[in-house]
Design a protein around this motif. Structure first.
Motif, PDB file in Angstrom:
ATOM      1  N   MET A  42     -57.553  -1.131  96.291  1.00 33.20           N
ATOM      2  CA  MET A  42     -56.323  -0.443  95.900  1.00 33.20           C
ATOM      3  C   MET A  42     -55.802  -0.959  94.557  1.00 33.20           C
ATOM      4  SD  MET A  42     -54.292  -0.407  99.545  1.00 33.20           S
ATOM      5  CE  MET A  42     -55.108   0.105 101.050  1.00 33.20           C
ATOM      6  N   VAL A  43     -55.859  -2.279  94.374  1.00 35.77           N
ATOM      7  CA  VAL A  43     -55.379  -2.879  93.121  1.00 35.77           C
ATOM      8  C   VAL A  43     -56.229  -2.416  91.947  1.00 35.77           C
ATOM      9  CG1 VAL A  43     -55.075  -5.046  91.872  1.00 35.77           C
ATOM     10  CG2 VAL A  43     -54.372  -4.877  94.267  1.00 35.77           C
ATOM     11  N   ILE A  44     -57.555  -2.405  92.120  1.00 34.68           N
ATOM     12  CA  ILE A  44     -58.446  -1.953  91.050  1.00 34.68           C
ATOM     13  C   ILE A  44     -58.183  -0.494  90.717  1.00 34.68           C
ATOM     14  CG2 ILE A  44     -60.850  -1.521  90.431  1.00 34.68           C
ATOM     15  CD1 ILE A  44     -61.648  -3.916  92.076  1.00 34.68           C
ATOM     16  N   SER A  45     -57.963   0.330  91.749  1.00 37.90           N
ATOM     17  CA  SER A  45     -57.713   1.753  91.532  1.00 37.90           C
ATOM     18  C   SER A  45     -56.434   1.974  90.735  1.00 37.90           C
ATOM     19  CB  SER A  45     -57.631   2.473  92.872  1.00 37.90           C
ATOM     20  OG  SER A  45     -57.304   3.835  92.708  1.00 37.90           O
ATOM     21  N   TYR A  46     -55.430   1.123  90.963  1.00 40.34           N
ATOM     22  CA  TYR A  46     -54.129   1.320  90.316  1.00 40.34           C
ATOM     23  C   TYR A  46     -54.062   0.704  88.921  1.00 40.34           C
ATOM     24  CZ  TYR A  46     -49.072   1.907  90.033  1.00 40.34           C
ATOM     25  OH  TYR A  46     -47.816   2.284  89.648  1.00 40.34           O
ATOM     26  N   PHE A  47     -54.663  -0.494  88.765  1.00 42.79           N
ATOM     27  CA  PHE A  47     -54.520  -1.207  87.497  1.00 42.79           C
ATOM     28  C   PHE A  47     -55.779  -1.220  86.634  1.00 42.79           C
ATOM     29  CE2 PHE A  47     -51.341  -3.242  90.272  1.00 42.79           C
ATOM     30  CZ  PHE A  47     -50.203  -3.078  89.481  1.00 42.79           C
ATOM     31  N   GLY A  48     -56.958  -1.083  87.257  1.00 49.57           N
ATOM     32  CA  GLY A  48     -58.175  -1.245  86.469  1.00 49.57           C
ATOM     33  C   GLY A  48     -59.137  -0.087  86.551  1.00 49.57           C
ATOM     34  N   LYS A  49     -58.624   1.095  86.855  1.00 47.02           N
ATOM     35  CA  LYS A  49     -59.506   2.246  87.014  1.00 47.02           C
ATOM     36  C   LYS A  49     -60.205   2.620  85.715  1.00 47.02           C
ATOM     37  CE  LYS A  49     -59.540   6.651  89.481  1.00 47.02           C
ATOM     38  NZ  LYS A  49     -58.712   7.643  90.210  1.00 47.02           N
ATOM     39  N   GLU A  50     -59.572   2.333  84.576  1.00 44.76           N
ATOM     40  CA  GLU A  50     -60.178   2.689  83.298  1.00 44.76           C
ATOM     41  C   GLU A  50     -61.425   1.866  82.998  1.00 44.76           C
ATOM     42  OE1 GLU A  50     -57.266  -0.592  82.810  1.00 44.76           O
ATOM     43  OE2 GLU A  50     -57.239   1.408  83.731  1.00 44.76           O
ATOM     44  N   MET A  51     -61.659   0.829  83.756  1.00 47.89           N
ATOM     45  CA  MET A  51     -62.846   0.001  83.551  1.00 47.89           C
ATOM     46  C   MET A  51     -64.102   0.654  84.122  1.00 47.89           C
ATOM     47  SD  MET A  51     -61.205  -3.697  84.596  1.00 47.89           S
ATOM     48  CE  MET A  51     -62.677  -4.579  84.122  1.00 47.89           C
ATOM     49  N   PHE A  52     -63.935   1.723  84.892  1.00 46.33           N
ATOM     50  CA  PHE A  52     -65.073   2.367  85.549  1.00 46.33           C
ATOM     51  C   PHE A  52     -65.143   3.832  85.122  1.00 46.33           C
ATOM     52  CE2 PHE A  52     -63.468  -1.005  88.253  1.00 46.33           C
ATOM     53  CZ  PHE A  52     -64.617  -1.738  88.527  1.00 46.33           C
ATOM     54  N   ARG A  53     -66.312   4.242  84.668  1.00 47.54           N
ATOM     55  CA  ARG A  53     -66.528   5.642  84.342  1.00 47.54           C
ATOM     56  C   ARG A  53     -66.796   6.439  85.612  1.00 47.54           C
ATOM     57  NH1 ARG A  53     -71.311   5.542  80.091  1.00 47.54           N
ATOM     58  NH2 ARG A  53     -72.257   4.542  81.919  1.00 47.54           N
ATOM     59  N   GLN A  54     -66.671   7.769  85.518  1.00 46.63           N
ATOM     60  CA  GLN A  54     -66.832   8.621  86.687  1.00 46.63           C
ATOM     61  C   GLN A  54     -68.232   8.499  87.271  1.00 46.63           C
ATOM     62  OE1 GLN A  54     -64.264  10.202  88.043  1.00 46.63           O
ATOM     63  NE2 GLN A  54     -65.560  10.822  89.762  1.00 46.63           N
ATOM     64  N   GLU A  55     -69.254   8.467  86.382  1.00 44.21           N
ATOM     65  CA  GLU A  55     -70.625   8.343  86.887  1.00 44.21           C
ATOM     66  C   GLU A  55     -70.878   6.980  87.513  1.00 44.21           C
ATOM     67  OE1 GLU A  55     -70.807   8.250  82.288  1.00 44.21           O
ATOM     68  OE2 GLU A  55     -69.677   9.229  83.896  1.00 44.21           O
ATOM     69  N   ASP A  56     -70.159   5.945  87.002  1.00 49.81           N
ATOM     70  CA  ASP A  56     -70.285   4.617  87.612  1.00 49.81           C
ATOM     71  C   ASP A  56     -69.675   4.595  89.011  1.00 49.81           C
ATOM     72  OD1 ASP A  56     -71.405   3.855  85.235  1.00 49.81           O
ATOM     73  OD2 ASP A  56     -69.575   2.942  84.433  1.00 49.81           O
ATOM     74  N   ILE A  57     -68.546   5.312  89.169  1.00 46.61           N
ATOM     75  CA  ILE A  57     -67.899   5.379  90.480  1.00 46.61           C
ATOM     76  C   ILE A  57     -68.801   6.071  91.496  1.00 46.61           C
ATOM     77  CG2 ILE A  57     -65.947   6.355  91.745  1.00 46.61           C
ATOM     78  CD1 ILE A  57     -64.255   5.966  89.246  1.00 46.61           C
ATOM     79  N   LYS A  58     -69.486   7.142  91.055  1.00 49.26           N
ATOM     80  CA  LYS A  58     -70.415   7.833  91.959  1.00 49.26           C
ATOM     81  C   LYS A  58     -71.550   6.905  92.376  1.00 49.26           C
ATOM     82  CE  LYS A  58     -69.543  12.497  90.198  1.00 49.26           C
ATOM     83  NZ  LYS A  58     -70.149  13.688  89.535  1.00 49.26           N
ATOM     84  N   TRP A  59     -72.018   6.095  91.435  1.00 50.04           N
ATOM     85  CA  TRP A  59     -73.093   5.156  91.747  1.00 50.04           C
ATOM     86  C   TRP A  59     -72.619   4.101  92.741  1.00 50.04           C
ATOM     87  CZ3 TRP A  59     -74.134  -0.126  90.449  1.00 50.04           C
ATOM     88  CH2 TRP A  59     -75.455  -0.510  90.628  1.00 50.04           C
ATOM     89  N   LEU A  60     -71.398   3.607  92.538  1.00 50.32           N
ATOM     90  CA  LEU A  60     -70.834   2.628  93.459  1.00 50.32           C
ATOM     91  C   LEU A  60     -70.559   3.253  94.829  1.00 50.32           C
ATOM     92  CD1 LEU A  60     -68.343   0.757  91.093  1.00 50.32           C
ATOM     93  CD2 LEU A  60     -70.512  -0.103  92.007  1.00 50.32           C
ATOM     94  N   ASP A  61     -70.202   4.536  94.855  1.00 43.99           N
ATOM     95  CA  ASP A  61     -70.004   5.227  96.132  1.00 43.99           C
ATOM     96  C   ASP A  61     -71.309   5.289  96.923  1.00 43.99           C
ATOM     97  OD1 ASP A  61     -67.311   5.668  95.880  1.00 43.99           O
ATOM     98  OD2 ASP A  61     -67.539   7.631  94.930  1.00 43.99           O
ATOM     99  N   GLY A  62     -72.431   5.455  96.210  1.00 43.08           N
ATOM    100  CA  GLY A  62     -73.728   5.453  96.877  1.00 43.08           C
ATOM    101  C   GLY A  62     -74.021   4.105  97.510  1.00 43.08           C
ATOM    102  N   LEU A  63     -73.723   3.021  96.778  1.00 44.77           N
ATOM    103  CA  LEU A  63     -73.884   1.683  97.343  1.00 44.77           C
ATOM    104  C   LEU A  63     -72.931   1.463  98.508  1.00 44.77           C
ATOM    105  CD1 LEU A  63     -74.276  -0.641  94.197  1.00 44.77           C
ATOM    106  CD2 LEU A  63     -76.024  -0.006  95.865  1.00 44.77           C
ATOM    107  N   SER A  64     -71.728   2.021  98.389  1.00 46.09           N
ATOM    108  CA  SER A  64     -70.733   1.883  99.454  1.00 46.09           C
ATOM    109  C   SER A  64     -71.219   2.550 100.734  1.00 46.09           C
ATOM    110  CB  SER A  64     -69.409   2.495  99.014  1.00 46.09           C
ATOM    111  OG  SER A  64     -68.488   2.543 100.076  1.00 46.09           O
ATOM    112  N   GLU A  65     -71.819   3.729 100.610  1.00 47.27           N
ATOM    113  CA  GLU A  65     -72.330   4.432 101.785  1.00 47.27           C
ATOM    114  C   GLU A  65     -73.451   3.635 102.451  1.00 47.27           C
ATOM    115  OE1 GLU A  65     -73.900   8.918 103.015  1.00 47.27           O
ATOM    116  OE2 GLU A  65     -73.668   8.348 100.920  1.00 47.27           O
ATOM    117  N   PHE A  66     -74.329   3.068 101.630  1.00 51.58           N
ATOM    118  CA  PHE A  66     -75.389   2.236 102.184  1.00 51.58           C
ATOM    119  C   PHE A  66     -74.802   0.985 102.838  1.00 51.58           C
ATOM    120  CE2 PHE A  66     -78.621  -1.158 101.677  1.00 51.58           C
ATOM    121  CZ  PHE A  66     -79.594  -0.623 102.516  1.00 51.58           C
TER     122      PHE A  66
END
Length: 395
Positions: A42-66
């Motif tokens: 939640m903290v990263i989403s609110y304060f540090g979201k600009e550190m992650f690009r949209q395609e990076d978030i999708k990649w991390l979502d794939g790791l999250s699902e695994f």
């Protein structure tokens, strides 16, 4: 900012490492790591979201699902089969499986009654769907908390683990079946979900006999590489079966871990330690962080309908779990019974899956789905904390 998914992964694990340092400093308070990972997201989403690009978030979502699937696999691996067997000479009040079934049935009755009442309030919401939503328990939270508190292999810990397993397993099977047959009718593909359980029994018996063979003793027992390859083969096989049946992958992941539990690996077994190191040190934290990352409080605040459902869903989420556990006070004592009820009230993944299926089928409204996500966050934050504090006082 960021030049690729590896850089985003670096930032994520830098934050996770910092959280682990903080956890080590607050060890006497037993703050569950699940809670800190959710808050970190939640903290990263609110304060540090600009550190992650949209395609990076999708990649991390794939790791999250695994990470979710791996967590379900480790949860199945933690099941102590000796505690789940019905022993003829054991009193019913001391049999973990029987008590777990009693808790589940009590929760199911309460959930159905509450679902019927919610249907009266909102006729568009079906009572059977609300029952399934309220029955869910986050095994992915219960198991790590039990492991962190060091009681997972006690009779009390196995009782809570068994209750969580029954709630998630039965709910997963029903949702997997209803999700594909509500409008089209029950087909062979949906009905074949039930074949996973007898298939697991067959595999289990096969593994038991294989362990007694000369081939196992000569080629497999001391060869970590072969063991890992065999494990991946089992996971792949269950992945094929869950895909063929149209069931949820978390069901297959859990059953694969359940099979591995037949090997009866000790806590400090090298093979088990390596599997847990990969999971709890790398993959699983990503899952919880990304769950917190995707929760947007500002969108929820703008929905008055969703807000109005939160108090009702939150109170009922605790009622259906705490009341049946309170009936076990003569066996456990009241503090343990209440603590266990609160821990079983933790909901995260399956409740989100259930509400998504319910919304797709048109048997719940959008407000309930949004409120359920908030309830999942609240119970995932409060319940492990209440349980850890209660267990600490008990000890």
């Amino acid at each position: 900012m960021g030049n690729g998914p590896l850089l985003s992964l670096f930032w994520l694990f830098l934050f996770i490492f910092a959280v682990q340092i903080l956890l080590s400093k607050t060890k006497p308070f037993r703050i569950p790591s699940v809670l800190t990972y959710l808050i970190l997201g939640m903290v990263i989403s609110y304060f540090g979201k600009e550190m992650f690009r949209q395609e990076d978030i999708k990649w991390l979502d794939g790791l999250s699902e695994f990470g979710l699937y791996y967590l379900m696999f480790l949860s199945g691996m933690e099941v102590d089969l000796t505690c789940l067997r019905f022993q003829k000479r054991t009193k019913l009040r001391q049999n973990t499986l029987i008590i777990g079934l009693f808790v589940f049935m009590g929760s199911a009755i309460l959930a159905l009654l509450i679902g019927m009442r919610i249907h009266q309030i909102d006729p568009s919401t079906q009572s059977w769907m609300m029952m399934l939503i309220l029955l869910t328990t986050s095994l992915g939270i219960v198991m790590p908390v039990l492991k962190e508190t060091g009681i997972i292999h006690t009779q009390y810990g196995q009782l809570l683990l068994t209750s969580a397993i029954l709630a998630d397993l039965i709910t997963m099977i029903v949702l997997s079946t209803i999700g594909g047959s509500y409008y089209t009718g029950l087909t062979w593909r949906q009905a074949s979900v039930g074949l996973l359980l007898p298939l697991s029994v067959i595999f289990y018996q096969t593994i038991l006999r294989l362990r007694e063979s000369l081939f196992w003793k000569m080629e497999i027992r001391k060869n970590f590489t072969v063991q890992l390859q065999g494990l991946l083969a089992i996971l792949g096989l269950y992945g094929i079966f869950t895909d063929l049946t149209g069931s949820e992958p978390i069901l297959g992941s859990f059953l694969a871990g359940f099979l591995l539990s037949s090997l009866q690996l000790q806590d400090h077994h090298p093979f088990k330690e390596k599997l847990e190191g990969i999971g709890y040190g790398f993959i699983i934290p990503i899952f919880f962080v990304m769950v917190g990352f995707h929760f947007h409080i500002e969108d929820f605040v703008k929905s008055p309908v969703a807000i109005s459902w939160v108090p009702l869903l939150l109170s009922t989420a605790y009622i259906v779990k705490v009341l049946p556990m309170m009936c076990l006070a003569p066996i456990l004592n009241m503090r343990k019974a209440l603590a266990g009820g609160f821990l079983l009230s933790s909901r995260m993944t399956l409740i989100v899956v259930a509400t998504s299926i319910g919304l797709r089928l048109g048997v719940i409204n959008r407000g309930i789905q949004d409120a359920a996500i908030v309830v999942a966050i609240i119970t995932s934050v409060l319940s492990p904390m209440i349980f850890s504090i209660s267990i600490k006082k008990q000890s």
